[in-house]
Design a protein around this motif. Structure first.
Motif, PDB file in Angstrom:
ATOM      1  N   PHE A   1       4.797  11.255  -0.619  1.00  0.00           N
ATOM      2  CA  PHE A   1       5.069   9.985  -0.130  1.00  0.00           C
ATOM      3  C   PHE A   1       5.593   9.796   1.400  1.00  0.00           C
ATOM      4  CE2 PHE A   1       4.824  10.006  -4.615  1.00  0.00           C
ATOM      5  CZ  PHE A   1       3.872   9.024  -4.850  1.00  0.00           C
ATOM      6  N   GLU A   2       5.250   8.821   2.102  1.00  0.00           N
ATOM      7  CA  GLU A   2       5.740   8.640   3.471  1.00  0.00           C
ATOM      8  C   GLU A   2       7.529   8.647   3.595  1.00  0.00           C
ATOM      9  OE1 GLU A   2       4.384   5.063   5.173  1.00  0.00           O
ATOM     10  OE2 GLU A   2       4.984   3.900   3.691  1.00  0.00           O
ATOM     11  N   ASN A   3       8.092   8.529   2.420  1.00  0.00           N
ATOM     12  CA  ASN A   3       9.414   8.171   2.807  1.00  0.00           C
ATOM     13  C   ASN A   3      10.044   9.560   1.972  1.00  0.00           C
ATOM     14  OD1 ASN A   3       8.855   8.056  -0.209  1.00  0.00           O
ATOM     15  ND2 ASN A   3      10.121   6.322  -0.608  1.00  0.00           N
ATOM     16  N   GLY A   4       9.268  10.665   1.769  1.00  0.00           N
ATOM     17  CA  GLY A   4       9.771  12.053   1.409  1.00  0.00           C
ATOM     18  C   GLY A   4       9.728  12.246  -0.105  1.00  0.00           C
ATOM     19  N   LEU A   5       9.699  11.175  -0.793  1.00  0.00           N
ATOM     20  CA  LEU A   5       9.479  11.563  -2.245  1.00  0.00           C
ATOM     21  C   LEU A   5       8.449  12.270  -2.651  1.00  0.00           C
ATOM     22  CD1 LEU A   5      10.921   8.155  -3.454  1.00  0.00           C
ATOM     23  CD2 LEU A   5      12.315  10.287  -3.311  1.00  0.00           C
ATOM     24  N   LYS A   6       8.577  13.112  -3.669  1.00  0.00           N
ATOM     25  CA  LYS A   6       7.384  14.129  -4.128  1.00  0.00           C
ATOM     26  C   LYS A   6       7.080  13.723  -5.507  1.00  0.00           C
ATOM     27  CE  LYS A   6       8.047  17.442  -0.624  1.00  0.00           C
ATOM     28  NZ  LYS A   6       8.325  18.499  -0.322  1.00  0.00           N
TER      29      LYS A   6
ATOM     30  N   TYR B   1       2.786   4.537  -9.646  1.00  0.00           N
ATOM     31  CA  TYR B   1       3.571   4.805 -10.865  1.00  0.00           C
ATOM     32  C   TYR B   1       4.586   5.730 -10.391  1.00  0.00           C
ATOM     33  CZ  TYR B   1       5.030   5.752 -15.535  1.00  0.00           C
ATOM     34  OH  TYR B   1       5.803   6.088 -16.740  1.00  0.00           O
ATOM     35  N   ALA B   2       4.092   7.042 -10.049  1.00  0.00           N
ATOM     36  CA  ALA B   2       4.835   8.190  -9.654  1.00  0.00           C
ATOM     37  C   ALA B   2       5.748   7.975  -8.663  1.00  0.00           C
ATOM     38  CB  ALA B   2       3.954   9.336  -9.207  1.00  0.00           C
ATOM     39  N   LEU B   3       5.507   7.116  -7.490  1.00  0.00           N
ATOM     40  CA  LEU B   3       6.399   6.577  -6.560  1.00  0.00           C
ATOM     41  C   LEU B   3       7.478   5.730  -6.955  1.00  0.00           C
ATOM     42  CD1 LEU B   3       7.363   6.426  -3.581  1.00  0.00           C
ATOM     43  CD2 LEU B   3       5.836   4.605  -3.216  1.00  0.00           C
TER      44      LEU B   3
ATOM     45  N   ILE C   1      11.613   6.806  -7.125  1.00  0.00           N
ATOM     46  CA  ILE C   1      12.573   5.963  -6.815  1.00  0.00           C
ATOM     47  C   ILE C   1      13.640   5.612  -7.604  1.00  0.00           C
ATOM     48  CG2 ILE C   1      12.760   3.420  -5.808  1.00  0.00           C
ATOM     49  CD1 ILE C   1      10.052   3.693  -4.349  1.00  0.00           C
ATOM     50  N   ASP C   2      13.110   5.468  -8.899  1.00  0.00           N
ATOM     51  CA  ASP C   2      14.058   5.088 -10.063  1.00  0.00           C
ATOM     52  C   ASP C   2      15.070   6.356 -10.204  1.00  0.00           C
ATOM     53  OD1 ASP C   2      13.147   2.465 -10.171  1.00  0.00           O
ATOM     54  OD2 ASP C   2      11.930   3.005 -12.178  1.00  0.00           O
TER      55      ASP C   2
ATOM     56  N   GLU D   1       0.870  -1.227  -0.116  1.00  0.00           N
ATOM     57  CA  GLU D   1       0.110   0.060  -0.106  1.00  0.00           C
ATOM     58  C   GLU D   1       0.791   1.283   0.000  1.00  0.00           C
ATOM     59  OE1 GLU D   1      -3.095   2.088   2.913  1.00  0.00           O
ATOM     60  OE2 GLU D   1      -2.928   0.111   3.013  1.00  0.00           O
ATOM     61  N   ASN D   2       0.583   2.030  -0.667  1.00  0.00           N
ATOM     62  CA  ASN D   2       1.289   3.342  -0.932  1.00  0.00           C
ATOM     63  C   ASN D   2       0.772   4.341  -0.048  1.00  0.00           C
ATOM     64  OD1 ASN D   2       3.148   2.742  -2.873  1.00  0.00           O
ATOM     65  ND2 ASN D   2       1.538   2.627  -4.423  1.00  0.00           N
ATOM     66  N   LYS D   3       1.335   4.986   0.775  1.00  0.00           N
ATOM     67  CA  LYS D   3       0.785   6.079   1.625  1.00  0.00           C
ATOM     68  C   LYS D   3       1.476   7.605   1.355  1.00  0.00           C
ATOM     69  CE  LYS D   3       0.395   3.112   5.735  1.00  0.00           C
ATOM     70  NZ  LYS D   3       0.614   2.927   7.151  1.00  0.00           N
ATOM     71  N   TYR D   4       0.303   8.213   0.981  1.00  0.00           N
ATOM     72  CA  TYR D   4       0.849   9.536   0.444  1.00  0.00           C
ATOM     73  C   TYR D   4      -0.228  10.728   0.842  1.00  0.00           C
ATOM     74  CZ  TYR D   4      -2.709   8.429  -3.007  1.00  0.00           C
ATOM     75  OH  TYR D   4      -3.769   8.074  -3.581  1.00  0.00           O
ATOM     76  N   ILE D   5       0.215  11.970   0.877  1.00  0.00           N
ATOM     77  CA  ILE D   5      -0.651  13.061   0.977  1.00  0.00           C
ATOM     78  C   ILE D   5      -0.772  13.744  -0.119  1.00  0.00           C
ATOM     79  CG2 ILE D   5      -0.999  15.157   2.284  1.00  0.00           C
ATOM     80  CD1 ILE D   5       0.730  14.011   4.584  1.00  0.00           C
TER      81      ILE D   5
END
Length: 84
Positions: free
Chosen positions: A22-27, A65-67, A71-72, A2-6
């Motif tokens: 996202f919860e890992n700080g990526l935008k 997809y954006a996450l 990450i890539d 599950e992807n957690k995001y705001i």
């Protein structure tokens, strides 16, 4: 997984765009188009905007997809860029 995001709506004048954090700080930035589809925004210029080549049915699909793309990009930068 599950992807957690705001998702926060942007103040863009002409499109319905959202900033995803996202919860890992990526935008990432996504747009909802008139036919109910979602797209990942690659770049917003002063007069136009460009997208990746895929349309998605839900916000969750485009967020996943954006996450993955974020990450890539982070991995590529870590392996290929040298900080001086």
């Amino acid at each position: 997984m599950e992807n957690k995001y705001i998702a926060k709506k942007t103040r863009h004048k002409y499109i319905e765009a959202y900033n995803l954090t996202f919860e890992n700080g990526l935008k990432a930035q996504v747009e909802k188009v008139k036919d109910g589809q979602w797209r990942k925004i690659v770049n917003i210029g002063k007069t136009s905007h460009m997208f990746v080549d895929k349309d998605f049915d839900t916000l969750d699909d485009v967020a996943a997809y954006a996450l993955q793309k974020a990450i890539d990009a982070k991995e590529w930068a870590k392996n290929n860029l040298i900080v001086i």
